[in-house]
Motif scaffolding. Sequence first.
Motif, PDB file in Angstrom:
ATOM      1  N   ARG B 204      36.272  46.302  34.797  1.00 60.40           N
ATOM      2  CA  ARG B 204      36.920  46.967  35.932  1.00 60.40           C
ATOM      3  C   ARG B 204      37.990  46.043  36.492  1.00 60.40           C
ATOM      4  O   ARG B 204      37.924  44.825  36.323  1.00 60.40           O
ATOM      5  CB  ARG B 204      35.867  47.367  36.964  1.00 60.40           C
ATOM      6  CG  ARG B 204      35.148  48.653  36.527  1.00 60.40           C
ATOM      7  CD  ARG B 204      34.001  49.015  37.409  1.00 60.40           C
ATOM      8  NE  ARG B 204      34.391  49.254  38.805  1.00 60.40           N
ATOM      9  CZ  ARG B 204      33.529  49.638  39.744  1.00 60.40           C
ATOM     10  NH1 ARG B 204      32.245  49.849  39.429  1.00 60.40           N
ATOM     11  NH2 ARG B 204      33.933  49.826  40.991  1.00 60.40           N
ATOM     12  N   ILE B 205      38.955  46.649  37.184  1.00 60.46           N
ATOM     13  CA  ILE B 205      40.130  45.875  37.581  1.00 60.46           C
ATOM     14  C   ILE B 205      39.791  44.725  38.525  1.00 60.46           C
ATOM     15  O   ILE B 205      40.480  43.710  38.557  1.00 60.46           O
ATOM     16  CB  ILE B 205      41.199  46.835  38.148  1.00 60.46           C
ATOM     17  CG1 ILE B 205      41.910  47.479  36.955  1.00 60.46           C
ATOM     18  CG2 ILE B 205      42.231  46.122  39.020  1.00 60.46           C
ATOM     19  CD1 ILE B 205      42.896  48.534  37.315  1.00 60.46           C
ATOM     20  N   PHE B 206      38.691  44.841  39.264  1.00 60.73           N
ATOM     21  CA  PHE B 206      38.355  43.725  40.161  1.00 60.73           C
ATOM     22  C   PHE B 206      37.753  42.541  39.408  1.00 60.73           C
ATOM     23  O   PHE B 206      37.603  41.468  39.959  1.00 60.73           O
ATOM     24  CB  PHE B 206      37.410  44.189  41.286  1.00 60.73           C
ATOM     25  CG  PHE B 206      36.017  44.542  40.844  1.00 60.73           C
ATOM     26  CD1 PHE B 206      35.062  43.540  40.677  1.00 60.73           C
ATOM     27  CD2 PHE B 206      35.646  45.858  40.615  1.00 60.73           C
ATOM     28  CE1 PHE B 206      33.766  43.863  40.284  1.00 60.73           C
ATOM     29  CE2 PHE B 206      34.356  46.185  40.217  1.00 60.73           C
ATOM     30  CZ  PHE B 206      33.412  45.176  40.047  1.00 60.73           C
ATOM     31  N   GLU B 207      37.413  42.739  38.139  1.00 64.54           N
ATOM     32  CA  GLU B 207      36.743  41.677  37.391  1.00 64.54           C
ATOM     33  C   GLU B 207      37.699  40.723  36.695  1.00 64.54           C
ATOM     34  O   GLU B 207      37.281  39.674  36.237  1.00 64.54           O
ATOM     35  CB  GLU B 207      35.840  42.293  36.302  1.00 64.54           C
ATOM     36  CG  GLU B 207      34.712  43.129  36.817  1.00 64.54           C
ATOM     37  CD  GLU B 207      33.870  43.684  35.672  1.00 64.54           C
ATOM     38  OE1 GLU B 207      32.862  43.059  35.322  1.00 64.54           O
ATOM     39  OE2 GLU B 207      34.262  44.738  35.122  1.00 64.54           O
ATOM     40  N   VAL B 208      38.955  41.155  36.547  1.00 64.20           N
ATOM     41  CA  VAL B 208      39.867  40.359  35.715  1.00 64.20           C
ATOM     42  C   VAL B 208      41.185  40.088  36.415  1.00 64.20           C
ATOM     43  O   VAL B 208      41.583  40.798  37.338  1.00 64.20           O
ATOM     44  CB  VAL B 208      40.213  41.108  34.409  1.00 64.20           C
ATOM     45  CG1 VAL B 208      39.044  41.121  33.468  1.00 64.20           C
ATOM     46  CG2 VAL B 208      40.698  42.529  34.700  1.00 64.20           C
ATOM     47  N   LYS B 209      41.847  39.069  35.949  1.00 71.65           N
ATOM     48  CA  LYS B 209      43.251  38.910  36.297  1.00 71.65           C
ATOM     49  C   LYS B 209      44.009  39.578  35.152  1.00 71.65           C
ATOM     50  O   LYS B 209      43.855  39.184  33.985  1.00 71.65           O
ATOM     51  CB  LYS B 209      43.603  37.423  36.392  1.00 71.65           C
ATOM     52  CG  LYS B 209      45.058  37.183  36.735  1.00 71.65           C
ATOM     53  CD  LYS B 209      45.311  35.689  36.947  1.00 71.65           C
ATOM     54  CE  LYS B 209      46.633  35.421  37.459  1.00 71.65           C
ATOM     55  NZ  LYS B 209      47.819  35.303  37.136  1.00 71.65           N
ATOM     56  N   LEU B 210      44.798  40.583  35.460  1.00 66.31           N
ATOM     57  CA  LEU B 210      45.467  41.344  34.409  1.00 66.31           C
ATOM     58  C   LEU B 210      46.489  40.477  33.679  1.00 66.31           C
ATOM     59  O   LEU B 210      47.346  39.848  34.296  1.00 66.31           O
ATOM     60  CB  LEU B 210      46.145  42.581  35.008  1.00 66.31           C
ATOM     61  CG  LEU B 210      45.204  43.607  35.665  1.00 66.31           C
ATOM     62  CD1 LEU B 210      46.000  44.627  36.473  1.00 66.31           C
ATOM     63  CD2 LEU B 210      44.347  44.309  34.617  1.00 66.31           C
ATOM     64  N   SER B 235      56.598  52.855  33.389  1.00 70.07           N
ATOM     65  CA  SER B 235      56.863  52.137  34.632  1.00 70.07           C
ATOM     66  C   SER B 235      55.648  51.366  35.145  1.00 70.07           C
ATOM     67  O   SER B 235      55.787  50.236  35.599  1.00 70.07           O
ATOM     68  CB  SER B 235      57.410  53.097  35.681  1.00 70.07           C
ATOM     69  OG  SER B 235      56.676  54.300  35.676  1.00 70.07           O
ATOM     70  N   CYS B 236      54.473  51.958  35.085  1.00 67.88           N
ATOM     71  CA  CYS B 236      53.301  51.243  35.601  1.00 67.88           C
ATOM     72  C   CYS B 236      52.954  50.063  34.712  1.00 67.88           C
ATOM     73  O   CYS B 236      52.657  48.968  35.188  1.00 67.88           O
ATOM     74  CB  CYS B 236      52.097  52.183  35.722  1.00 67.88           C
ATOM     75  SG  CYS B 236      52.368  53.463  36.960  1.00 67.88           S
ATOM     76  N   ALA B 239      54.949  47.216  35.286  1.00 72.72           N
ATOM     77  CA  ALA B 239      54.586  46.543  36.535  1.00 72.72           C
ATOM     78  C   ALA B 239      53.196  45.906  36.420  1.00 72.72           C
ATOM     79  O   ALA B 239      52.575  45.559  37.413  1.00 72.72           O
ATOM     80  CB  ALA B 239      54.639  47.532  37.697  1.00 72.72           C
ATOM     81  N   ASN B 240      52.729  45.773  35.199  1.00 72.06           N
ATOM     82  CA  ASN B 240      51.432  45.156  34.901  1.00 72.06           C
ATOM     83  C   ASN B 240      50.253  45.916  35.491  1.00 72.06           C
ATOM     84  O   ASN B 240      49.353  45.341  36.092  1.00 72.06           O
ATOM     85  CB  ASN B 240      51.390  43.692  35.363  1.00 72.06           C
ATOM     86  CG  ASN B 240      50.250  42.935  34.693  1.00 72.06           C
ATOM     87  OD1 ASN B 240      49.821  43.285  33.588  1.00 72.06           O
ATOM     88  ND2 ASN B 240      49.746  41.904  35.358  1.00 72.06           N
ATOM     89  N   TYR B 241      50.281  47.213  35.328  1.00 69.18           N
ATOM     90  CA  TYR B 241      49.146  48.025  35.762  1.00 69.18           C
ATOM     91  C   TYR B 241      48.925  49.111  34.719  1.00 69.18           C
ATOM     92  O   TYR B 241      49.867  49.711  34.225  1.00 69.18           O
ATOM     93  CB  TYR B 241      49.445  48.649  37.136  1.00 69.18           C
ATOM     94  CG  TYR B 241      48.196  49.050  37.872  1.00 69.18           C
ATOM     95  CD1 TYR B 241      47.580  48.170  38.768  1.00 69.18           C
ATOM     96  CD2 TYR B 241      47.611  50.298  37.656  1.00 69.18           C
ATOM     97  CE1 TYR B 241      46.414  48.534  39.434  1.00 69.18           C
ATOM     98  CE2 TYR B 241      46.444  50.657  38.315  1.00 69.18           C
ATOM     99  CZ  TYR B 241      45.858  49.780  39.201  1.00 69.18           C
ATOM    100  OH  TYR B 241      44.702  50.129  39.849  1.00 69.18           O
ATOM    101  N   THR B 244      47.483  55.510  34.585  1.00 66.64           N
ATOM    102  CA  THR B 244      46.373  56.281  35.144  1.00 66.64           C
ATOM    103  C   THR B 244      46.434  57.746  34.718  1.00 66.64           C
ATOM    104  O   THR B 244      45.629  58.552  35.146  1.00 66.64           O
ATOM    105  CB  THR B 244      46.356  56.189  36.688  1.00 66.64           C
ATOM    106  OG1 THR B 244      47.624  56.599  37.194  1.00 66.64           O
ATOM    107  CG2 THR B 244      46.071  54.766  37.152  1.00 66.64           C
ATOM    108  N   ILE B 294      38.306  58.455  36.604  1.00 67.03           N
ATOM    109  CA  ILE B 294      39.100  57.654  35.677  1.00 67.03           C
ATOM    110  C   ILE B 294      39.819  58.546  34.655  1.00 67.03           C
ATOM    111  O   ILE B 294      41.003  58.401  34.419  1.00 67.03           O
ATOM    112  CB  ILE B 294      38.199  56.639  34.919  1.00 67.03           C
ATOM    113  CG1 ILE B 294      37.601  55.612  35.892  1.00 67.03           C
ATOM    114  CG2 ILE B 294      38.956  55.960  33.782  1.00 67.03           C
ATOM    115  CD1 ILE B 294      38.567  54.606  36.441  1.00 67.03           C
TER     116      ILE B 294
END
Lengths: 137, 315, 489
Positions: B204-210, B235-236, B239-241, B244, B294
């Motif tokens: 999950r996104i809170f677990e890693v540094k992207l 575009s996302c 921007a390193n995301y 979705t 998701i």
Amino acid sequence: MSWKPKIVAFFCKWCAGAAAETAGVMRLRYDPSVTPVIVPCTGRVTPSMILSAFLNGADGVLIGGCHTPNDCHYVAGNFKAFKRVQLVKKLLEEIGVEPERLRLEWISATEAPKLVRVVNEFTEEIRKLGPLGGKRA
Amino acid sequence: MLKLAVLPGAICGGCDVALASLGERLADLLRYYEIVYWPTVVDRKLTDFLKLSSIDVLVHMGGISTEEEAKLAREVSSRARVKVSLGSCSVYGGIPGLNSLYKPIEVYEAIASQVDVRSKNSDLELPRPIEYSAYTDIVEPDVLAPGCPPGSIVLDQLFDLLLKYAETGRLEPRILLLGDPESLCNKCPRNPKTTKITMPGIRRIFEVKLDDNKCFLEQGVLCMGPATRAICDHSCIKANYPCTGCGGPIEWGVDSGLSHMSSVASALMVDREKSVLEAGLARELDKIRDVTGIFYRYTLRKSLTYKLRKLRVGE
Amino acid sequence: MSEYRLLSTLDPVTLVEGVARVVIVTNSDGSDVRALYQIMEFRGFEKLSVGRHVEEMPRIVSAICGFCSWSHHLVSGKVVDAVFGRKPPVRAELTRRLVNYIQILDSHLLHFAFIGLPDLALWGESQRDIVKLLPRSPEVASTALKTRTVLKKLEKKLVGKIQHGPLVVPGGVARGLTRDDLDELDKALKEISSHVDVLYKYFDEKIIRSGHFKKLLESEEFTMRALSMGLVRNNLLEHYDGVLRVIDSKGRVLHEVTNPAQYTDIVGEALFDWNYSTLPYYKPAGLKLFSEGSTLVVGPLARFNVIDKVPGERANWEYKRLIEYSGGKPLSNVLLYHWARLVEIIHSIEALTDLSEDSRLLEGDTVDLTNSPSPRGVGVIEAPRGILLHDYSVKDDFTVTRARIISPTTFNNMAMNTNLTRVSGRLVREVKSSSKPSPETVSIIESIIRSYDPCNSCATHCMRIGDVEITTSFSIVVVNEDGEVLWRG
């Protein structure tokens, strides 16, 4: 009791499908509410096939594939099926459909009695759960 | 001059901004089109607009959340020569479509339960909201322009289409679903084209540094790119995301949530299945606590899953 | 009680974001007149947030509003930080601040160009929009449009998308800015500055220095003496993170809250069954509808009321000029909103210019990955339209179990009703004598609404009232100060 469960069973032709044949040859009876669909590999069964089965009248979906880790004829189709089923079960739960209505079992070609047991157990479970659709009671 | 109307349903205004920000391109369009209605930008009353018996192009934005929005959308659409469904709410239901699992009263209760309800009178005289739907559920548009808001590829195609229509009177090429007919993944700047994608697990996104270079799926992060139509310039992702999925399915009518669940299942720990076995795979998949949010963030209303829910509750 | 009847609806109010209308009701002799500002749709973010992975919330709630998507995105990010107990590194915090200023600049310029400027410059005319202003004052209108192009290009460069884009991750930002980004920022600021100078000059000559504007400022119809709520940092104007301060109409400080979770001490929220919208009010005073003492106002004027000074030389000079011109604080005339936005535009440009030279934006970590979780997070930010508050509860697996979102437009709902009610008497008298209101009165009502810059998309994540069809299945209510229904029909 007029309602009878309808079950769609996706059976891999190399294992569960063959076991179903064997069961026939051995004259083992299993519940007639099951409609088997023979697929080349459980890795072929997509989430959209599972949902389509439910939407087209199935009250339960059974998937029978080759034992892990090494029995799949296509190396890892059974693992793929496992992962998909896990995700679809979560999805079903989130939308208020009992995840027990979807079941995955590893059944080899030689396990006709297991196939019969699984089919009968599953049919019984679906019978207890009742119809999938809210109005078809 | 051709008559162009922009009609909002249940909107956030993002599509308004996306259109209004096109500056010069919009000015090009205004050489051929007169804006007969666009409540955010042009000061014209609805009653005057409704006096027009026909319009050339209708751009509909937003979902449909009330009886009145539905009525107005149907009425205005019946007078329009070309109907454009703009933005993922209008096309697929969008983010508010996540509420289509619930009855309107349950949605209302989510607020009511948190505030001080001063008077309780079961005889509500207020009009009741209807079950949320996409514009495409009530009208059959000629052009679908998805995205939240529509990305550059879609907007460019739309403006070209409208200019050509103004010049020739014909809608050519007749594209139903705008965007490029391939997955966003196909031209992804990060796509490891030579190898098959392997997800090392679920993160999950809170677990890693992207990581700002590596394919998100290969970082274990869920990215909707493989199941999403190419409607933007990544575009996302740039921007390193992770994507979705705002562009919706690659083809109209496909359930992108289910197809992406399939791709994740294919990619997850393919190199280690035989060592981690079912238990190990289940443990990773169990980290996804919200399959709906998701995989169906923008498209739940148009999905098989939505239909199954309706079947389940007997509607 | 059948003497009450529906008198007029302005339907819909154009040039506010989202669809809305005003319903005015009166009794037969016109002695009791009420106005209700109604927003007519419903999207239900409180419900659809439940079950979501909390770290995904910033990308989900940004879709509440396409005009201030970054505000929702950023405040949601602050809530997520609180849930994980993370403190974003300096680089990440500055990046977020920078994007917040761009949001304010963007939204204010959009409002100023498309709504505020035409409204004041074409005062008294029936169509007051940029389409009409364009041939009248081409250089001003096209300058206003040009700022949009520059800003959108900048947002695209810095954050990928112009709205609903990705920036925050729990404890930081997805991507740190580069030298190239800051160069682009610098270039864009120079260009925007020169455009803003043109707009300012026009506004100064045509509006501020016009006797007409001065006269409008003296009008009671545009005056609202309610409580102001806004963020402050060392008594300075602050938009990203600070103390939540409430002052009364005399300028006395009533509250200062450092932990945003304590907002419930200040803000009460009522929901009536004649109205789908919640009405936030000043809790210690209790709920009194149409009463200024119970009404909290947020937004540029409230921000100007709660602070002493604006950081930045020019912006502070402009701030002082505005206050002097209008006769001192607290500011209470809603037509000053447009001017206040212009001052905040200047402030944002100054703040962004400072940031564009700040090397801390280019160095160090972009995210804090430590965890010290908490089951609830509350975040407050100054969105362009005022205080925006998000409040989420989560389970052990960091999925959302409850969400409450109070947008500035919802906060200002009470204020708008109170303000509009005051003007409605005039409208009622006109209808009684000549069967329809004068265009000027209609303009006043529209101008009040446009001044508040209501963003109905924001508010409609939680509200819905009324029909579009005004003559049929329509519900009208007349309520008293306690929210009691006097009449419905």
